[in-house]
Design a protein around this motif. Sequence first.
Motif, PDB file in Angstrom:
ATOM      1  N   VAL A 182       0.831  -1.209   0.000  1.00 54.42           N
ATOM      2  CA  VAL A 182       0.000   0.000   0.000  1.00 54.42           C
ATOM      3  C   VAL A 182       0.863   1.256   0.000  1.00 54.42           C
ATOM      4  N   THR A 183       1.896   1.268   0.835  1.00 55.81           N
ATOM      5  CA  THR A 183       2.774   2.440   0.919  1.00 55.81           C
ATOM      6  C   THR A 183       3.485   2.690  -0.409  1.00 55.81           C
ATOM      7  N   TYR A 184       4.049   1.633  -0.983  1.00 53.73           N
ATOM      8  CA  TYR A 184       4.769   1.765  -2.248  1.00 53.73           C
ATOM      9  C   TYR A 184       3.824   2.187  -3.373  1.00 53.73           C
ATOM     10  N   PHE A 185       2.631   1.654  -3.376  1.00 51.97           N
ATOM     11  CA  PHE A 185       1.623   1.978  -4.394  1.00 51.97           C
ATOM     12  C   PHE A 185       1.297   3.473  -4.370  1.00 51.97           C
ATOM     13  N   LYS A 186       1.121   4.003  -3.149  1.00 49.93           N
ATOM     14  CA  LYS A 186       0.780   5.418  -3.016  1.00 49.93           C
ATOM     15  C   LYS A 186       1.955   6.327  -3.366  1.00 49.93           C
ATOM     16  N   LYS A 187       3.154   5.913  -2.951  1.00 49.16           N
ATOM     17  CA  LYS A 187       4.344   6.749  -3.172  1.00 49.16           C
ATOM     18  C   LYS A 187       4.760   6.786  -4.637  1.00 49.16           C
ATOM     19  N   THR A 188       4.485   5.711  -5.386  1.00 47.47           N
ATOM     20  CA  THR A 188       4.951   5.627  -6.777  1.00 47.47           C
ATOM     21  C   THR A 188       3.836   5.851  -7.790  1.00 47.47           C
ATOM     22  N   GLY A 189       2.645   6.170  -7.303  1.00 45.51           N
ATOM     23  CA  GLY A 189       1.547   6.443  -8.220  1.00 45.51           C
ATOM     24  C   GLY A 189       1.002   5.224  -8.933  1.00 45.51           C
ATOM     25  N   GLY A 190       1.040   4.081  -8.266  1.00 48.40           N
ATOM     26  CA  GLY A 190       0.397   2.899  -8.824  1.00 48.40           C
ATOM     27  C   GLY A 190       1.295   1.703  -9.079  1.00 48.40           C
ATOM     28  N   LYS A 191       2.588   1.800  -8.757  1.00 47.76           N
ATOM     29  CA  LYS A 191       3.482   0.654  -8.930  1.00 47.76           C
ATOM     30  C   LYS A 191       3.381  -0.296  -7.741  1.00 47.76           C
ATOM     31  N   ARG A 192       3.733  -1.554  -7.970  1.00 46.36           N
ATOM     32  CA  ARG A 192       3.619  -2.563  -6.920  1.00 46.36           C
ATOM     33  C   ARG A 192       4.921  -3.334  -6.756  1.00 46.36           C
ATOM     34  N   PHE A 227       4.784  -6.442  -4.846  1.00 44.97           N
ATOM     35  CA  PHE A 227       4.285  -7.819  -4.932  1.00 44.97           C
ATOM     36  C   PHE A 227       3.217  -7.908  -6.023  1.00 44.97           C
ATOM     37  N   ARG A 228       3.050  -9.096  -6.571  1.00 47.53           N
ATOM     38  CA  ARG A 228       1.996  -9.281  -7.569  1.00 47.53           C
ATOM     39  C   ARG A 228       0.647  -8.952  -6.959  1.00 47.53           C
ATOM     40  N   MET A 229       0.501  -9.336  -5.684  1.00 49.52           N
ATOM     41  CA  MET A 229      -0.702  -9.008  -4.915  1.00 49.52           C
ATOM     42  C   MET A 229      -0.386  -9.212  -3.451  1.00 49.52           C
ATOM     43  N   ALA A 230      -1.018  -8.435  -2.601  1.00 54.21           N
ATOM     44  CA  ALA A 230      -0.876  -8.598  -1.157  1.00 54.21           C
ATOM     45  C   ALA A 230      -2.240  -8.953  -0.569  1.00 54.21           C
ATOM     46  N   PRO A 231      -2.278  -9.699   0.554  1.00 54.83           N
ATOM     47  CA  PRO A 231      -1.176 -10.272   1.333  1.00 54.83           C
ATOM     48  C   PRO A 231      -0.323 -11.236   0.510  1.00 54.83           C
ATOM     49  N   ILE A 232       0.838 -11.550   1.046  1.00 52.25           N
ATOM     50  CA  ILE A 232       1.875 -12.197   0.251  1.00 52.25           C
ATOM     51  C   ILE A 232       1.511 -13.609  -0.214  1.00 52.25           C
ATOM     52  N   HIS A 233       0.562 -14.274   0.449  1.00 51.53           N
ATOM     53  CA  HIS A 233       0.196 -15.610  -0.042  1.00 51.53           C
ATOM     54  C   HIS A 233      -0.395 -15.520  -1.455  1.00 51.53           C
ATOM     55  N   HIS A 234      -1.067 -14.404  -1.769  1.00 50.20           N
ATOM     56  CA  HIS A 234      -1.594 -14.221  -3.123  1.00 50.20           C
ATOM     57  C   HIS A 234      -0.474 -13.953  -4.125  1.00 50.20           C
ATOM     58  N   HIS A 235       0.620 -13.348  -3.669  1.00 44.08           N
ATOM     59  CA  HIS A 235       1.788 -13.128  -4.522  1.00 44.08           C
ATOM     60  C   HIS A 235       2.319 -14.469  -5.031  1.00 44.08           C
ATOM     61  N   PHE A 236       2.401 -15.438  -4.120  1.00 46.07           N
ATOM     62  CA  PHE A 236       2.895 -16.758  -4.515  1.00 46.07           C
ATOM     63  C   PHE A 236       1.882 -17.488  -5.394  1.00 46.07           C
ATOM     64  N   GLU A 237       0.610 -17.294  -5.118  1.00 48.36           N
ATOM     65  CA  GLU A 237      -0.422 -17.904  -5.969  1.00 48.36           C
ATOM     66  C   GLU A 237      -0.302 -17.424  -7.408  1.00 48.36           C
ATOM     67  N   LEU A 238      -0.182 -16.099  -7.567  1.00 44.25           N
ATOM     68  CA  LEU A 238      -0.077 -15.532  -8.910  1.00 44.25           C
ATOM     69  C   LEU A 238       1.256 -15.885  -9.558  1.00 44.25           C
ATOM     70  N   GLY A 239       2.208 -16.353  -8.747  1.00 46.83           N
ATOM     71  CA  GLY A 239       3.485 -16.810  -9.276  1.00 46.83           C
ATOM     72  C   GLY A 239       3.474 -18.271  -9.685  1.00 46.83           C
ATOM     73  N   GLY A 240       2.317 -18.925  -9.517  1.00 43.36           N
ATOM     74  CA  GLY A 240       2.179 -20.300  -9.974  1.00 43.36           C
ATOM     75  C   GLY A 240       1.991 -21.342  -8.889  1.00 43.36           C
ATOM     76  N   TRP A 241       2.073 -20.940  -7.630  1.00 46.61           N
ATOM     77  CA  TRP A 241       1.864 -21.901  -6.545  1.00 46.61           C
ATOM     78  C   TRP A 241       0.383 -22.244  -6.437  1.00 46.61           C
ATOM     79  N   SER A 242       0.091 -23.507  -6.203  1.00 46.97           N
ATOM     80  CA  SER A 242      -1.292 -23.909  -5.916  1.00 46.97           C
ATOM     81  C   SER A 242      -1.622 -23.537  -4.474  1.00 46.97           C
ATOM     82  N   GLU A 243      -2.898 -23.510  -4.165  1.00 46.17           N
ATOM     83  CA  GLU A 243      -3.306 -23.191  -2.790  1.00 46.17           C
ATOM     84  C   GLU A 243      -2.753 -24.211  -1.800  1.00 46.17           C
ATOM     85  N   THR A 244      -2.769 -25.473  -2.180  1.00 48.17           N
ATOM     86  CA  THR A 244      -2.264 -26.505  -1.272  1.00 48.17           C
ATOM     87  C   THR A 244      -0.765 -26.351  -1.033  1.00 48.17           C
TER      88      THR A 244
END
Length: 315
Positions: free
Chosen positions: A265-275, A277-294
Amino acid sequence: MYNFIALAVLLSFIIVVLMGPFVIPFLIRLKVGNTEREELASHQKKTGTPTMGGIMIIAAVVITSVVFMKSNPGAYPVVFLTVCFGLIGFIDDFLKVVKKKSDGLLAKQKMALQIIVTAVFAYFMHSNGNLGLRIPFSGGYILDIGLFAYPLLFFAVIGTVNGVNFTDGVDGLASTVTLVVAVFFLVAGVLTGKGNWNVDAAVIGALLGFLVFNCYPAKVFMGDTGSLALGGYVAGSAYMLQMPIYIIIIGLVYLVEVLSVIIQVTYFKKTGGKRIFRMAPIHHHFELGGWSETKVVAEFSIITAVLCMIALLAI
């Protein structure tokens, strides 16, 4: 005592397993379905899965803890913190999924309620002189930090509760990670002679029972009702054992989940929309990186188990 521990785990497990076939259809009839974030394509099939299943966890923990409370009367503060934070989560869930208020409780309302509950717990801890800090790898040395203990308590309790809340986002993740943490508290309590084994056993049994319905693919989610209650349990248990510092070790997953959101959130606000992590919280970052939920659940739980072993050595 060990027979009582086994009975408490079994009783709590049975309560949740028996409640599931009745509570889950009831939640479906209430149309308390979960809404998934659009960025998570793999999660869209979960939309409509009933939430607020944390009421089963709370019911089992309260019933089991009370049944065995005579053998361990000092556990009331942990039950209090678990139930009160669970109630805050329930109100938030109810407003979101039943009353269709998309934001549930306002952030300031939720924080105010959390501060009030924590203040009551702080008063109890003060009254019982239980605010010392057990220092890891010190041979059991307990440090008195005076007045600084009070702001630390508020920070630790509220931070832990919200950390567990952020961890709840993948089928079985918060349940499994907190199950491992509860086992740590049970063992640590036996080792130090200061534990709340009835609550620990109740939480272990309740989470084992809940995982019957919550492991992938989940039939029910715990919602804020369950995640905030579990956060209250973790924080309360740590303080009753004078181990708030140990939360950094055993609850590293919770901490990283919170930090990932703050950083994103802090980085997104400071850079005008850059990220970052692929998504936060970080478990979603790993999901979008190809990890299955299990895989996410397995890896995070293994990390927690290893950290809990380190924490046991630190006692």
